[in-house]
Scaffold this motif. Structure first.
Motif, short mmCIF file in Angstrom:
data_model
loop_
_atom_site.label_atom_id
_atom_site.label_comp_id
_atom_site.label_asym_id
_atom_site.label_seq_id
_atom_site.Cartn_x
_atom_site.Cartn_y
_atom_site.Cartn_z
N MET A 49 0.94 -1.31 -0.16
CA MET A 49 0.10 0.12 -0.13
C MET A 49 1.01 1.22 -0.14
O MET A 49 0.40 2.38 -0.73
N ASP A 50 1.97 1.17 0.64
CA ASP A 50 2.85 2.51 0.73
C ASP A 50 3.42 2.77 -0.77
O ASP A 50 3.35 4.22 -0.99
N VAL A 51 3.61 1.88 -1.41
CA VAL A 51 4.03 2.11 -2.96
C VAL A 51 2.93 2.82 -3.73
O VAL A 51 2.94 3.77 -4.24
N VAL A 52 1.58 2.49 -3.62
CA VAL A 52 0.39 2.97 -4.24
C VAL A 52 0.32 4.48 -3.63
O VAL A 52 -0.01 5.36 -4.58
N VAL A 53 0.31 4.69 -2.49
CA VAL A 53 0.38 6.19 -2.02
C VAL A 53 1.37 6.89 -2.60
O VAL A 53 1.34 8.15 -2.65
N LEU A 54 2.50 6.25 -2.67
CA LEU A 54 3.77 7.14 -3.20
C LEU A 54 3.40 7.63 -4.58
O LEU A 54 3.44 8.66 -4.83
N ILE A 55 2.90 6.62 -5.38
CA ILE A 55 2.68 6.73 -6.64
C ILE A 55 1.55 7.88 -6.96
O ILE A 55 1.63 8.81 -7.83
N GLY A 56 0.55 7.67 -6.11
CA GLY A 56 -0.46 8.60 -6.25
C GLY A 56 0.19 9.92 -5.73
O GLY A 56 -0.51 11.07 -6.24
N ARG A 57 0.96 10.23 -4.84
CA ARG A 57 1.57 11.51 -4.41
C ARG A 57 2.22 12.01 -5.69
O ARG A 57 2.10 13.31 -5.81
N VAL B 236 7.38 24.11 -3.48
CA VAL B 236 7.41 23.86 -2.08
C VAL B 236 6.46 22.81 -1.67
O VAL B 236 6.70 21.77 -1.12
N GLY B 237 5.10 23.08 -2.04
CA GLY B 237 4.04 22.18 -1.70
C GLY B 237 4.20 20.87 -2.31
O GLY B 237 4.10 19.77 -1.98
N ALA B 238 4.75 20.88 -3.90
CA ALA B 238 4.86 19.82 -4.71
C ALA B 238 6.07 18.81 -3.94
O ALA B 238 5.87 17.63 -3.83
N VAL B 239 7.14 19.48 -3.69
CA VAL B 239 8.18 18.69 -3.19
C VAL B 239 7.90 18.14 -1.92
O VAL B 239 8.04 17.05 -1.32
N SER B 240 7.14 18.87 -0.89
CA SER B 240 6.74 18.42 0.34
C SER B 240 5.83 17.07 0.23
O SER B 240 6.24 16.12 1.03
N ILE B 241 4.91 17.18 -0.70
CA ILE B 241 4.07 16.02 -0.59
C ILE B 241 4.77 15.16 -1.45
O ILE B 241 4.60 13.72 -0.98
N GLY B 242 5.52 15.23 -2.43
CA GLY B 242 6.20 14.21 -3.16
C GLY B 242 7.24 13.34 -2.54
O GLY B 242 7.43 12.13 -2.38
N VAL B 243 8.16 14.05 -1.60
CA VAL B 243 8.83 13.34 -0.86
C VAL B 243 8.50 13.06 0.50
O VAL B 243 9.33 12.22 1.31
N LEU C 23 -7.09 19.37 0.30
CA LEU C 23 -7.54 19.17 1.60
C LEU C 23 -7.90 17.91 1.85
O LEU C 23 -7.78 17.52 3.23
N VAL C 24 -8.37 17.07 1.13
CA VAL C 24 -8.42 15.63 1.33
C VAL C 24 -6.88 15.09 1.67
O VAL C 24 -6.94 14.45 2.60
N MET C 25 -6.15 15.50 0.81
CA MET C 25 -4.58 15.07 1.21
C MET C 25 -4.19 15.49 2.63
O MET C 25 -3.66 14.67 3.27
N PHE C 26 -4.56 16.81 2.70
CA PHE C 26 -4.25 17.23 4.21
C PHE C 26 -4.70 16.39 5.31
O PHE C 26 -4.01 16.10 6.22
#
Length: 139
Positions: free
Chosen positions: A1-9, A55-62, A114-117
């Motif tokens: 599941m972790d990989v799926v969340v990473l791909i989604g991010r 900054v937002g993109a990098v924050s979520i991405g990593v 907001l859902v991601m938050f």
């Protein structure tokens, strides 16, 4: 599941990262457009919004305080919808429809952010493949 969340991010943030780079590498063109839409201080606004996007993109991405990154992207999307795509001000039906589509896209991305938050603030500590846990917690 972790990989799926990473791909989604990663898929989610591509749009924001590319847009942020555009704001910073095409500042004169973006600023002219922002000025034409009535944005005050268009050059600083474009630069600041480009930084927020990146900054937002990098924050979520990593996964570095991804909850804060998601909130930053939500704020950007809401501001962009209202300031840049005020379809209710358009008199031409074609322009009105195009701006309404862009407004709805930005509000949908705001909602997704907001859902991601909420997701990150609630369950981030249980996710793998994150650099940090959430800065804020709910629930």
């Amino acid at each position: 599941m972790d990989v799926v969340v990473l791909i989604g991010r990663l898929l989610f943030v591509v749009l924001f990262a590319v847009s942020g780079l555009g704001h910073l590498t095409k500042t004169p063109q973006m600023s002219s457009y922002a000025a034409s839409r009535g944005v005050p201080l268009p050059v600083p606004a474009v630069i600041v919004s480009g930084v927020v996007l990146l900054v937002g993109a990098v924050s979520i991405g990593v996964g570095l305080w991804a909850d804060i990154g998601a909130l930053a992207l939500a704020a950007f999307c809401l501001a962009a919808a209202v300031l840049m795509h005020a379809f209710w001000k358009e008199s031409d039906p074609g322009a009105r429809m195009m701006e309404q589509v862009q407004f709805l896209k930005d509000t949908a991305l705001c909602g997704a952010s907001l859902v991601m938050f909420a997701f990150f603030a609630y369950a981030c500590h249980d996710l793998g493949l994150m650099v940090t846990g959430p800065a804020l917690t709910i629930g």
